[in-house]
Design a protein around this motif. Structure first.
Motif, PDB file in Angstrom:
ATOM      1  N   THR A  99       0.844  -1.202   0.000  1.00 32.92           N
ATOM      2  CA  THR A  99       0.000   0.000   0.000  1.00 32.92           C
ATOM      3  C   THR A  99       0.880   1.253   0.000  1.00 32.92           C
ATOM      4  O   THR A  99       0.636   2.202  -0.751  1.00 32.92           O
ATOM      5  N   SER A 102       2.522   1.661  -3.418  1.00 31.79           N
ATOM      6  CA  SER A 102       1.484   1.943  -4.403  1.00 31.79           C
ATOM      7  C   SER A 102       1.122   3.428  -4.400  1.00 31.79           C
ATOM      8  O   SER A 102       0.912   4.043  -5.452  1.00 31.79           O
ATOM      9  N   ASN A 103       1.069   4.019  -3.189  1.00 32.72           N
ATOM     10  CA  ASN A 103       0.660   5.419  -3.072  1.00 32.72           C
ATOM     11  C   ASN A 103       1.687   6.410  -3.625  1.00 32.72           C
ATOM     12  O   ASN A 103       1.404   7.593  -3.732  1.00 32.72           O
ATOM     13  N   HIS A 108      -2.282   2.826 -10.225  1.00 32.09           N
ATOM     14  CA  HIS A 108      -2.175   1.754  -9.233  1.00 32.09           C
ATOM     15  C   HIS A 108      -2.674   0.426  -9.779  1.00 32.09           C
ATOM     16  O   HIS A 108      -3.729   0.386 -10.402  1.00 32.09           O
ATOM     17  N   VAL A 146       3.474  -2.450  -8.262  1.00 34.50           N
ATOM     18  CA  VAL A 146       2.377  -1.633  -7.708  1.00 34.50           C
ATOM     19  C   VAL A 146       1.823  -0.598  -8.679  1.00 34.50           C
ATOM     20  O   VAL A 146       0.665  -0.188  -8.555  1.00 34.50           O
ATOM     21  N   ASN A 147       2.636  -0.155  -9.645  1.00 42.37           N
ATOM     22  CA  ASN A 147       2.132   0.844 -10.603  1.00 42.37           C
ATOM     23  C   ASN A 147       1.701   0.197 -11.920  1.00 42.37           C
ATOM     24  O   ASN A 147       1.620   0.866 -12.928  1.00 42.37           O
TER      25      ASN A 147
END
Ligand code: ATP
Ligand code: MG
Length: 305
Positions: A99, A102-103, A108, A146-147
Protein backbone atom coordinates in the motif's frame (compact mmCIF):
# COMPACT_ATOMS: atom_id res chain seq x y z
CA UNK A 1 5.84 -1.10 -30.84
CA UNK A 2 8.17 -4.03 -31.20
CA UNK A 3 10.88 -3.19 -28.70
CA UNK A 4 10.42 -2.32 -25.05
CA UNK A 5 14.07 -1.31 -24.67
CA UNK A 6 16.61 -0.11 -27.23
CA UNK A 7 20.20 0.53 -26.21
CA UNK A 8 22.74 1.90 -28.65
CA UNK A 9 26.43 2.55 -28.01
CA UNK A 10 25.98 2.84 -24.24
CA UNK A 11 29.12 3.67 -22.26
CA UNK A 12 29.61 4.50 -18.58
CA UNK A 13 32.95 5.65 -17.22
CA UNK A 14 33.88 5.88 -13.55
CA UNK A 15 37.16 7.77 -13.77
CA UNK A 16 39.38 5.52 -15.88
CA UNK A 17 37.15 2.48 -15.42
CA UNK A 18 34.93 1.59 -18.36
CA UNK A 19 32.14 -0.03 -16.33
CA UNK A 20 30.02 -0.25 -19.49
CA UNK A 21 31.85 -0.17 -22.77
CA UNK A 22 29.89 0.72 -25.91
CA UNK A 23 27.09 -1.84 -25.68
CA UNK A 24 24.03 -2.14 -27.92
CA UNK A 25 21.03 -4.45 -27.62
CA UNK A 26 17.26 -4.57 -27.88
CA UNK A 27 14.59 -6.17 -25.69
CA UNK A 28 11.35 -7.24 -27.34
CA UNK A 29 8.01 -6.43 -25.78
CA UNK A 30 6.67 -9.29 -23.68
CA UNK A 31 9.89 -11.27 -23.42
CA UNK A 32 12.07 -12.22 -20.49
CA UNK A 33 15.50 -10.85 -21.28
CA UNK A 34 18.41 -12.09 -19.17
CA UNK A 35 21.51 -10.01 -18.71
CA UNK A 36 23.97 -12.67 -17.61
CA UNK A 37 27.42 -11.93 -16.27
CA UNK A 38 29.81 -12.33 -13.34
CA UNK A 39 30.39 -9.87 -10.47
CA UNK A 40 31.46 -6.46 -11.65
CA UNK A 41 30.53 -7.09 -15.30
CA UNK A 42 28.47 -3.90 -15.50
CA UNK A 43 24.95 -5.32 -15.10
CA UNK A 44 23.67 -2.99 -12.38
CA UNK A 45 25.25 0.06 -13.98
CA UNK A 46 23.52 -0.72 -17.28
CA UNK A 47 20.16 -1.54 -15.75
CA UNK A 48 20.14 1.56 -13.53
CA UNK A 49 20.91 3.76 -16.55
CA UNK A 50 17.94 2.22 -18.37
CA UNK A 51 15.80 2.81 -15.26
CA UNK A 52 16.84 6.51 -15.45
CA UNK A 53 18.53 6.28 -12.03
CA UNK A 54 22.12 6.78 -13.26
CA UNK A 55 23.29 8.97 -16.14
CA UNK A 56 25.16 7.48 -19.09
CA UNK A 57 28.51 8.86 -20.22
CA UNK A 58 27.59 8.20 -23.84
CA UNK A 59 24.96 6.42 -25.91
CA UNK A 60 21.24 6.34 -26.63
CA UNK A 61 18.62 4.47 -24.63
CA UNK A 62 14.89 4.25 -25.28
CA UNK A 63 12.35 2.64 -22.97
CA UNK A 64 8.89 2.05 -24.45
CA UNK A 65 9.83 4.54 -27.14
CA UNK A 66 10.80 7.26 -24.62
CA UNK A 67 14.31 8.69 -24.61
CA UNK A 68 15.92 8.37 -21.14
CA UNK A 69 17.54 11.79 -21.46
CA UNK A 70 14.21 13.55 -22.03
CA UNK A 71 11.32 11.55 -20.62
CA UNK A 72 12.39 10.40 -17.14
CA UNK A 73 8.92 10.99 -15.63
CA UNK A 74 7.04 9.01 -18.27
CA UNK A 75 9.49 6.12 -18.04
CA UNK A 76 9.41 5.95 -14.23
CA UNK A 77 5.61 5.72 -14.26
CA UNK A 78 5.68 2.76 -16.63
CA UNK A 79 8.47 0.63 -15.20
CA UNK A 80 8.83 -1.47 -12.06
CA UNK A 81 12.16 -1.90 -10.31
CA UNK A 82 13.59 -4.44 -7.90
CA UNK A 83 17.06 -3.13 -6.99
CA UNK A 84 19.93 -5.48 -6.17
CA UNK A 85 19.98 -6.48 -2.47
CA UNK A 86 16.74 -4.58 -1.84
CA UNK A 87 15.48 -4.33 1.74
CA UNK A 88 12.07 -2.96 2.71
CA UNK A 89 10.57 -1.55 5.92
CA UNK A 90 11.15 -4.11 8.68
CA UNK A 91 8.01 -3.44 10.70
CA UNK A 92 5.42 -3.09 7.96
CA UNK A 93 3.30 -6.07 6.96
CA UNK A 94 3.33 -7.29 3.37
CA UNK A 95 0.05 -5.56 2.67
CA UNK A 96 1.08 -2.29 4.36
CA UNK A 97 4.31 -2.35 2.37
CA UNK A 98 2.50 -2.73 -0.94
CA UNK A 99 0.00 0.00 0.00
CA UNK A 100 2.83 2.39 0.89
CA UNK A 101 4.68 1.87 -2.40
CA UNK A 102 1.48 1.94 -4.40
CA UNK A 103 0.66 5.42 -3.07
CA UNK A 104 3.89 6.80 -4.56
CA UNK A 105 2.50 6.39 -8.07
CA UNK A 106 -0.30 7.96 -10.10
CA UNK A 107 -1.38 4.63 -11.58
CA UNK A 108 -2.18 1.75 -9.23
CA UNK A 109 -2.48 -1.96 -9.77
CA UNK A 110 -4.89 -3.87 -7.55
CA UNK A 111 -2.88 -4.89 -4.49
CA UNK A 112 -4.97 -7.99 -3.87
CA UNK A 113 -4.31 -9.13 -7.42
CA UNK A 114 -0.57 -8.65 -6.93
CA UNK A 115 -0.72 -10.62 -3.68
CA UNK A 116 -2.33 -13.50 -5.57
CA UNK A 117 -0.01 -13.28 -8.58
CA UNK A 118 3.09 -13.46 -6.39
CA UNK A 119 1.49 -16.03 -4.10
CA UNK A 120 1.74 -13.99 -0.89
CA UNK A 121 -1.81 -14.46 0.40
CA UNK A 122 -0.70 -16.54 3.42
CA UNK A 123 1.78 -13.86 4.40
CA UNK A 124 -0.13 -10.64 3.73
CA UNK A 125 -0.32 -9.74 7.43
CA UNK A 126 3.19 -10.89 8.30
CA UNK A 127 5.86 -8.30 9.17
CA UNK A 128 8.56 -8.00 6.52
CA UNK A 129 11.26 -8.68 9.13
CA UNK A 130 9.77 -12.10 9.90
CA UNK A 131 9.83 -13.35 6.30
CA UNK A 132 12.38 -15.80 4.88
CA UNK A 133 14.87 -14.56 2.27
CA UNK A 134 12.82 -16.01 -0.57
CA UNK A 135 9.61 -14.38 0.64
CA UNK A 136 11.38 -11.04 1.07
CA UNK A 137 12.49 -11.23 -2.55
CA UNK A 138 8.96 -12.06 -3.64
CA UNK A 139 7.71 -9.00 -1.74
CA UNK A 140 10.38 -7.07 -3.68
CA UNK A 141 8.95 -8.38 -6.96
CA UNK A 142 5.43 -7.48 -5.74
CA UNK A 143 6.57 -3.92 -4.94
CA UNK A 144 7.88 -3.63 -8.50
CA UNK A 145 4.31 -4.26 -9.71
CA UNK A 146 2.38 -1.63 -7.71
CA UNK A 147 2.13 0.84 -10.60
CA UNK A 148 1.05 -1.86 -13.07
CA UNK A 149 4.25 -1.41 -15.11
CA UNK A 150 4.83 -2.60 -18.66
CA UNK A 151 8.51 -3.34 -18.06
CA UNK A 152 9.91 -4.87 -14.88
CA UNK A 153 13.57 -4.81 -13.93
CA UNK A 154 14.80 -7.44 -11.50
CA UNK A 155 18.45 -7.07 -10.49
CA UNK A 156 19.72 -10.46 -9.26
CA UNK A 157 16.40 -11.45 -7.67
CA UNK A 158 17.60 -14.85 -6.41
CA UNK A 159 21.15 -14.25 -5.23
CA UNK A 160 21.75 -16.01 -1.92
CA UNK A 161 18.49 -17.96 -1.97
CA UNK A 162 18.29 -21.72 -1.52
CA UNK A 163 17.12 -23.76 -4.55
CA UNK A 164 13.53 -24.05 -3.33
CA UNK A 165 13.12 -20.32 -2.69
CA UNK A 166 14.81 -19.59 -6.01
CA UNK A 167 12.26 -21.79 -7.76
CA UNK A 168 9.42 -19.81 -6.14
CA UNK A 169 10.85 -16.53 -7.39
CA UNK A 170 11.20 -18.09 -10.86
CA UNK A 171 7.53 -19.04 -10.77
CA UNK A 172 6.65 -15.44 -9.95
CA UNK A 173 8.73 -14.20 -12.90
CA UNK A 174 7.17 -16.76 -15.25
CA UNK A 175 3.75 -15.48 -14.07
CA UNK A 176 4.65 -11.92 -15.07
CA UNK A 177 5.60 -13.05 -18.55
CA UNK A 178 2.24 -14.80 -18.85
CA UNK A 179 0.57 -11.46 -18.11
CA UNK A 180 2.41 -10.00 -21.08
CA UNK A 181 4.93 -7.97 -19.08
CA UNK A 182 8.45 -7.42 -20.35
CA UNK A 183 11.00 -8.60 -17.80
CA UNK A 184 14.62 -7.46 -17.71
CA UNK A 185 16.47 -9.83 -15.44
CA UNK A 186 20.07 -9.53 -14.40
CA UNK A 187 21.71 -12.61 -12.98
CA UNK A 188 24.96 -14.48 -12.59
CA UNK A 189 23.15 -17.82 -12.39
CA UNK A 190 23.22 -19.57 -15.73
CA UNK A 191 20.40 -21.90 -14.62
CA UNK A 192 18.20 -18.87 -14.07
CA UNK A 193 18.83 -17.55 -17.57
CA UNK A 194 18.39 -21.06 -19.02
CA UNK A 195 15.09 -21.57 -17.21
CA UNK A 196 13.46 -18.16 -17.64
CA UNK A 197 14.89 -16.23 -20.54
CA UNK A 198 13.60 -15.90 -24.09
CA UNK A 199 16.82 -14.16 -24.98
CA UNK A 200 20.12 -13.77 -23.23
CA UNK A 201 22.92 -11.24 -23.46
CA UNK A 202 26.20 -12.22 -21.85
CA UNK A 203 28.12 -9.29 -20.38
CA UNK A 204 31.77 -9.48 -19.39
CA UNK A 205 33.99 -6.56 -18.32
CA UNK A 206 31.52 -3.99 -19.62
CA UNK A 207 31.07 -5.57 -23.03
CA UNK A 208 28.40 -7.81 -24.49
CA UNK A 209 30.29 -10.87 -25.67
CA UNK A 210 27.32 -12.84 -27.03
CA UNK A 211 23.60 -12.51 -27.50
CA UNK A 212 20.76 -14.75 -28.62
CA UNK A 213 18.31 -17.42 -27.52
CA UNK A 214 19.65 -20.26 -25.39
CA UNK A 215 19.66 -22.56 -28.42
CA UNK A 216 21.50 -20.03 -30.54
CA UNK A 217 24.16 -19.50 -27.88
CA UNK A 218 24.66 -23.22 -27.33
CA UNK A 219 24.86 -23.88 -31.05
CA UNK A 220 27.30 -21.06 -31.70
CA UNK A 221 29.52 -21.14 -28.65
CA UNK A 222 28.87 -24.40 -26.82
CA UNK A 223 31.21 -27.35 -27.02
CA UNK A 224 30.06 -30.66 -28.31
CA UNK A 225 28.52 -32.99 -25.78
CA UNK A 226 30.77 -35.18 -23.71
CA UNK A 227 30.41 -38.93 -23.22
CA UNK A 228 31.67 -40.17 -19.88
CA UNK A 229 32.65 -43.82 -19.67
CA UNK A 230 32.92 -45.01 -16.09
CA UNK A 231 34.31 -48.18 -14.58
CA UNK A 232 36.60 -50.59 -16.41
CA UNK A 233 40.21 -49.94 -17.37
CA UNK A 234 40.29 -46.28 -18.33
CA UNK A 235 43.70 -46.55 -20.01
CA UNK A 236 42.63 -49.43 -22.20
CA UNK A 237 39.32 -47.77 -23.17
CA UNK A 238 40.93 -44.41 -23.97
CA UNK A 239 43.71 -46.13 -25.94
CA UNK A 240 41.30 -48.14 -28.08
CA UNK A 241 39.15 -45.09 -28.86
CA UNK A 242 42.11 -42.83 -29.62
CA UNK A 243 43.40 -45.41 -32.06
CA UNK A 244 40.11 -45.09 -33.86
CA UNK A 245 40.34 -41.32 -34.10
CA UNK A 246 38.16 -40.26 -31.16
CA UNK A 247 39.27 -37.48 -28.82
CA UNK A 248 39.25 -39.63 -25.70
CA UNK A 249 40.88 -38.52 -22.47
CA UNK A 250 41.42 -40.15 -19.11
CA UNK A 251 40.17 -38.03 -16.21
CA UNK A 252 39.86 -39.23 -12.60
CA UNK A 253 39.78 -42.85 -13.61
CA UNK A 254 37.00 -42.24 -16.16
CA UNK A 255 37.19 -41.66 -19.89
CA UNK A 256 35.81 -38.49 -21.47
CA UNK A 257 35.03 -38.44 -25.17
CA UNK A 258 33.96 -35.28 -26.99
CA UNK A 259 31.18 -36.17 -29.39
CA UNK A 260 30.02 -34.00 -32.24
CA UNK A 261 27.14 -36.02 -33.63
CA UNK A 262 24.47 -37.77 -31.62
CA UNK A 263 24.96 -41.15 -33.31
CA UNK A 264 28.65 -41.10 -32.46
CA UNK A 265 27.72 -42.42 -29.00
CA UNK A 266 26.37 -45.59 -30.55
CA UNK A 267 29.48 -45.92 -32.72
CA UNK A 268 31.72 -45.60 -29.69
CA UNK A 269 29.83 -48.16 -27.62
CA UNK A 270 29.64 -50.54 -30.55
CA UNK A 271 33.36 -50.15 -31.07
CA UNK A 272 34.04 -51.09 -27.42
CA UNK A 273 31.67 -54.04 -27.61
CA UNK A 274 33.33 -55.38 -30.74
CA UNK A 275 36.70 -55.28 -29.01
CA UNK A 276 35.26 -56.90 -25.90
CA UNK A 277 36.30 -53.96 -23.73
CA UNK A 278 34.41 -53.77 -20.44
CA UNK A 279 32.97 -50.60 -18.83
CA UNK A 280 30.40 -50.20 -16.06
CA UNK A 281 28.26 -47.24 -17.08
CA UNK A 282 28.00 -44.21 -19.34
CA UNK A 283 26.83 -40.67 -18.84
CA UNK A 284 26.27 -37.93 -21.39
CA UNK A 285 26.87 -34.30 -20.48
CA UNK A 286 25.44 -31.66 -22.80
CA UNK A 287 26.99 -28.23 -23.04
CA UNK A 288 25.35 -25.42 -21.10
CA UNK A 289 25.77 -21.68 -20.65
CA UNK A 290 28.73 -22.30 -18.36
CA UNK A 291 30.58 -23.82 -21.36
CA UNK A 292 29.44 -20.94 -23.55
CA UNK A 293 30.84 -18.44 -21.06
CA UNK A 294 34.08 -20.36 -20.67
CA UNK A 295 34.56 -20.61 -24.42
CA UNK A 296 33.91 -16.91 -24.91
CA UNK A 297 35.98 -15.51 -22.06
CA UNK A 298 38.34 -18.25 -20.91
CA UNK A 299 36.88 -17.73 -17.42
CA UNK A 300 34.37 -19.53 -15.28
CA UNK A 301 31.03 -17.85 -14.68
CA UNK A 302 30.31 -19.69 -11.48
CA UNK A 303 31.98 -18.41 -8.37
CA UNK A 304 34.02 -21.05 -6.61
CA UNK A 305 32.43 -21.75 -3.27
N1 ATP B 1 29.18 4.47 -8.54
C1 ATP B 1 30.30 3.86 -8.89
N2 ATP B 1 31.50 4.46 -8.78
C2 ATP B 1 32.64 3.84 -9.16
N3 ATP B 1 32.69 2.60 -9.67
C3 ATP B 1 31.52 1.95 -9.80
C4 ATP B 1 30.28 2.52 -9.42
N4 ATP B 1 29.30 1.64 -9.67
C5 ATP B 1 29.90 0.55 -10.16
N5 ATP B 1 31.23 0.72 -10.25
C6 ATP B 1 32.20 -0.25 -10.79
O1 ATP B 1 31.78 -0.57 -12.11
C7 ATP B 1 31.95 -1.97 -12.38
C8 ATP B 1 30.62 -2.57 -12.75
O2 ATP B 1 29.80 -2.58 -11.59
P1 ATP B 1 28.30 -3.12 -11.59
O3 ATP B 1 27.79 -2.93 -10.22
O4 ATP B 1 27.57 -2.48 -12.69
O5 ATP B 1 28.52 -4.66 -11.93
P2 ATP B 1 27.51 -5.88 -11.77
O6 ATP B 1 27.62 -6.67 -13.02
O7 ATP B 1 26.18 -5.40 -11.37
O8 ATP B 1 28.17 -6.73 -10.59
P3 ATP B 1 27.48 -7.60 -9.40
O9 ATP B 1 27.20 -8.95 -9.98
O10 ATP B 1 28.56 -7.66 -8.38
O11 ATP B 1 26.28 -6.87 -8.95
C9 ATP B 1 32.58 -2.55 -11.13
O12 ATP B 1 33.97 -2.58 -11.32
C10 ATP B 1 32.20 -1.56 -10.05
O13 ATP B 1 33.13 -1.56 -9.00
MG1 MG C 1 24.96 -5.77 -9.80
Amino acid sequence: MEYAIEVEGLTKLYGDLKAVNNISFKVREGEVFAFLGPNGAGKTTTVEIIETIRNPTKGKVKVLGYDISKSTREIKERIGVLPQEFISFERLTVKETLTYFSNLYKKHADIDEIIDTIDLRDKENELYMNLSGGLKQRVGVAIALVNDPDVIFLDEPTTGLDPRARRDVWDAVAGLKKQGKTVFLTTHYMEEAEYLADSIAIIHKGRIVAEGTLDELLRQYGHQSTLLIKGGKAGEIAGALKKDGYSAEETNGNVEVKISKRDAVIDILFHLKEKGIYYREIDIRHSDLEDVFLNLTGEKLKEET
